[in-house]
Scaffold this active site. Structure first.
Site, PDB file in Angstrom:
ATOM      1  CB  CYS A 104      11.441  38.343  -8.030  1.00 17.27           C
ATOM      2  SG  CYS A 104      12.601  37.837  -6.755  1.00 17.27           S
ATOM      3  CB  CYS A 124       2.176  40.270 -22.565  1.00 23.00           C
ATOM      4  SG  CYS A 124       1.518  38.658 -22.087  1.00 23.00           S
TER       5      CYS A 124
END
Length: 387
Positions: free
Chosen positions: A197, A344
């Site tokens: 996923c 990030c």
């Protein structure tokens, strides 16, 4: 799983009233729920609705196995968590949420990676296992441990727009044992053939739909109410709103519990699934102050930002934008002859990017920016925009 000694307080009777007044459910089924112990493996997309609904339904003891921490990329689908839990262990955040939902249940935490060394000891004390994992090694591990211990395993998986649900290793009222995961898939697919996923994405509402179905099957297994999905494999396509249910049966060549079983104990599942089974070195990190010193001193390095374009547009450190989902396809853009800082928002996605690049491409010069751009803003640029 019935227990004649189970009693309810007035508060519990009021809470579970809508269950108790159902003629086919009633007090006896509710007692079975309170007496039951359910182990939920994974508290992410599937684990979130499973845990919420089992806690709300009154399952007496819930065990939660998860070694991850909450990341901002989880919040699109993992409804157990809020922004205040980012960076905290998932099992602890889950416990706080579930205790606020139902104070009448017991919650056991296993903040660990389940593996062949601890799986039997963890699963042994539970009546039912709910498998919400997202990788083949753990999926086969959970299946095999459940079969070896004689525990029903309520299985679900999700990918992009599709979800799957079944009940494995379940003995029905006639004493007939149903199939398990290895009857359907005796061996895993070749490495890399089926993306995760994290690589392929998942529609945010899908785990809510599929996880709720999984929780429903757990309740049916515990109470004996209705027909479970044992011997059936349910597939839901959210994109076209189509469902299919396939019949499955025990395979006499199943290596775990067929006519001539060859698996008598848990195996090395990472090697079995074609993955590296070596101890990983600790991921290299760099603090925002160390990054700032490198910037000021003109030290050569490459900065990779693995956030999404809309996040980059809000605020950035002038790094090269390569979103996490595309990192493998852009590996050739990443330097091998100087330090590469990967960042990030908070450090979770960058860590995943580094892990993927190291495992697939052998990079040895990658450093995770600890705390991400939010730490950089907090410590060095408080006037910049937070989001």
């Amino acid at each position: 799983m019935a227990n004649d000694t189970i009693q309810f307080t007035k508060e519990e009777l009021a809470r579970y009233n809508r269950h108790i007044i159902i003629p086919e459910f009633g007090m006896e089924a509710q007692k079975k729920l309170k007496a039951a112990k359910v182990l939920v493996i994974g508290s992410g997309g599937l684990g979130s609705p499973v845990l919420l609904y089992l806690a709300a339904a009154g399952v007496g003891t819930l065990g939660i196995v998860d070694f991850d921490v909450v990341d901002d990329s989880n919040l699109q689908r993992q409804v157990l968590f809020g922004i205040d839990e980012i960076g905290k262990p998932k099992v602890e955040a889950a416990k706080r949420r579930l205790e606020s939902l139902n104070p009448h249940i017991k919650i056991n935490l296993y903040n660990t990676h389940i593996n062949s060394g601890n799986a039997l000891d963890i699963i042994r004390d539970y009546d039912v296992v709910a498998d919400g994992t997202d990788n083949f090694p753990t999926r086969y591990l959970v299946n095999d441990a459940s079969v070896l211990l004689g525990k029903p395993n309520v299985y679900a998986s999700i990918f992009q727009f599709e979800g799957q649900v079944s009940v494995f290793n379940y003995t029905n009222a006639k004493g007939e044992l149903g199939p398990n995961y290895r009857d359907l898939y005796p061996t895993p697919p070749p490495p890399g053939l089926v993306p995760s996923c994290a690589e392929g994405g998942v529609l945010g509402v899908l785990p809510g739909i599929v996880g709720s179905l999984q929780a429903s099957e757990v309740i049916k297994v515990i109470t004996g109410v209705g027909e479970t999905l044992s011997g059936r494999f349910f597939i839901f396509d959210a994109l076209n709103f189509e469902t299919r249910t396939f019949k499955i049966k025990r395979n006499p060549t199943n290596p775990l519990n067929g006519e001539n079983p060859t698996i008598k104990e848990l195996i090395d599942y990472e090697q079995f699934c074609g993955m590296k089974a070596v101890e990983k070195s600790p991921m290299k990190e760099i603090t925002v102050s160390e990054l700032y010193d490198m910037q000021v001193n003109g030290e050569p390095f490459q900065l990779i930002d693995v956030r999404e374009p809309h996040e980059y547009d809000i605020v950035n450190l002038a790094g090269e934008l390569i979103p996490l989902a595309t990192i493998a396809a852009n590996a050739d853009r990443i330097s091998r002859d100087k330090k590469v800082i990967v960042q990030c928002k908070l450090g979770g996605r960058s860590a995943k990017a580094i892990q993927e690049l190291e495992e697939k491409f052998g990079f040895t010069n990658l450093y995770n920016l600890k705390g991400g751009i939010m730490a950089y803003i907090d410590e060095l640029e408080p006037e910049w925009t937070r989001y």
